[in-house]
Design an enzyme around this catalytic site. Sequence first.
Site, PDB file in Angstrom:
ATOM      1  N   SER A 247       0.854  -1.188   0.000  1.00  0.00           N
ATOM      2  CA  SER A 247       0.000   0.000   0.000  1.00  0.00           C
ATOM      3  C   SER A 247       0.888   1.235   0.000  1.00  0.00           C
ATOM      4  CB  SER A 247      -0.877   0.006   1.248  1.00  0.00           C
ATOM      5  OG  SER A 247      -0.063   0.266   2.372  1.00  0.00           O
ATOM      6  N   LYS A 248       0.242   2.379  -0.067  1.00  0.00           N
ATOM      7  CA  LYS A 248       0.971   3.651  -0.122  1.00  0.00           C
ATOM      8  C   LYS A 248       1.963   3.787   1.021  1.00  0.00           C
ATOM      9  CE  LYS A 248      -1.920   6.752  -2.744  1.00  0.00           C
ATOM     10  NZ  LYS A 248      -3.354   6.508  -2.609  1.00  0.00           N
ATOM     11  N   ARG A 249       1.624   3.175   2.130  1.00  0.00           N
ATOM     12  CA  ARG A 249       2.487   3.209   3.310  1.00  0.00           C
ATOM     13  C   ARG A 249       3.913   2.736   2.967  1.00  0.00           C
ATOM     14  NH1 ARG A 249       2.543  -0.689   6.988  1.00  0.00           N
ATOM     15  NH2 ARG A 249       0.987  -1.833   5.791  1.00  0.00           N
ATOM     16  N   HIS A 250       4.010   1.834   2.012  1.00  0.00           N
ATOM     17  CA  HIS A 250       5.319   1.287   1.665  1.00  0.00           C
ATOM     18  C   HIS A 250       6.095   2.179   0.679  1.00  0.00           C
ATOM     19  CE1 HIS A 250       3.065  -2.475   2.785  1.00  0.00           C
ATOM     20  NE2 HIS A 250       4.150  -2.589   3.515  1.00  0.00           N
ATOM     21  N   GLY A 251       5.438   3.141   0.106  1.00  0.00           N
ATOM     22  CA  GLY A 251       6.099   3.990  -0.895  1.00  0.00           C
ATOM     23  C   GLY A 251       5.210   4.066  -2.121  1.00  0.00           C
TER      24      GLY A 251
END
Length: 482
Positions: A247-251
């Site tokens: 997800s966006k959390r990872h980049g």
Amino acid sequence: MFRVRFAPSPTGLPHVGNMRTALFNWLFARHYNGKFILRIEDTDQKRYDENALRAIMDGLRWLELDWDEGPDVGGDFGPYFQSKRIDIYHRYAQQLVEEGKAYYCDCKAERLEEIRKEMRAKKLNFMYDRKCRERNISSEPGDTNTVIRFKMPLYGDTCFNDKLRGEVCFDNETQDDIVIIKSDGFPTYNFAVVIDDHLMDISHVFRGEEFISSAGKHKLIYDAFGWEPPQFIHLPIILGPDKSKLSKRHGATAITEFKKKGILPEVMFNYLALLGWSTKDDSEIISRDELIRRFDTDGLSSKSAVFDFEKLQWMNGEYIRMMQPEKLTEILMPLYKKWKWLDNREYNGLYLNRISAAMQERLKTLQDMEKKGFYFFMEPTEYDEKGVRKNFKPDRAKWLREIAEKFDTVDEWGETQMEAIIRDYAEKLDVGAGKIIHPIRLACSGLTGGPSLFEMLEILGKDTVVRRLIKAAEWIEINSGN
Ligand code: GLU
């Protein structure tokens, strides 16, 4: 003939997972000389997003995933848009109603909300209570108060075959009488996908695992029409480095972001192909043609693949290294223009290609050039701090001036001449050549690392190098209070 499709919904920026789905479908079609169809599933008018559609099309073009069929748009194939096929879905829904396999329903949103609340209180998933199932109500065209629901079988199991999982079965009692035509007249995904896959003669459906729970419903709709379903291949989800869903959390997760970050399309293509698919020999750098030649369902894994950002960067660096310098120059040009590096002077192609050749070992992304190669285009305006402490000691000003003088007398500006001068000078001072090389690099580039010093100096040219050495000498004199 094998026929596959990519069927994105333009509701958000295309995630790498969507693009991997597109890629696997495309590779499969190309490997078997089949057809790849692009179908935009835009039946959710509330969530429709024009930017998402643009990004999907850009992403496909960027990766060169071309499609083979579609309505004529000025001599080219456009994608199919489900929103332009509404009549078709109505016709088929009507057929089901006439055959007693679907029914009109006029239950109001408030009533459904009540049911939802009650079920939630009992910790149950929402299921429509089938009030209208046997009411046989009808509807006029344009009526916005009714929907059409599919009559799910009330007992038994429904099974379908998934290439990676074998037989997958669902208990029919858990299946809701799903809406197939909404009150706004648009079909739902579950209905339109079956109609289109059938009419477009799709033989294989590669799509994300998140659709596996819908596949049981799809199978029942196929059965209701007496149609054969395609071969399903539900691809495992993509995880982030911490093994949770990517997800966006990872980049970056949207394909467009990778393009902006300077990842090459051929690298993204290669990298995505290996997310859940592998060759028998585990090779990693595989060209487009080779991937087409080797891609098959045998190499697919049923385990989730991990998206490794570092590996993607590594692969990008490998591709940059393998590239002809001319090609690297060509793809760097738009960035040079964006950074306004070409505004003040015209550089000839030879100069630019030599920079590419010198720098290609050191770039992981095209964007790296901005920090690592700016000095080929402009004077450094500051010097690396650590480098200054180590290499710009007060006495270095004199060294730099003397080297500049010697360089200035060289007739033929080349590595051999420069090297001889530096070695001579080091001997005279009785220091290692490194002691001289580092201040020269810092003076000419502002940086402490880069390509081979002599190669760099040769590319910069005599006048530039001499000028920068003197400028650095002055800088040292001013800053060290001499
Ligand atoms: N429109 C669906 C999506 O958003 C397509 C799913 C499928 O391939 O059936 O990905």
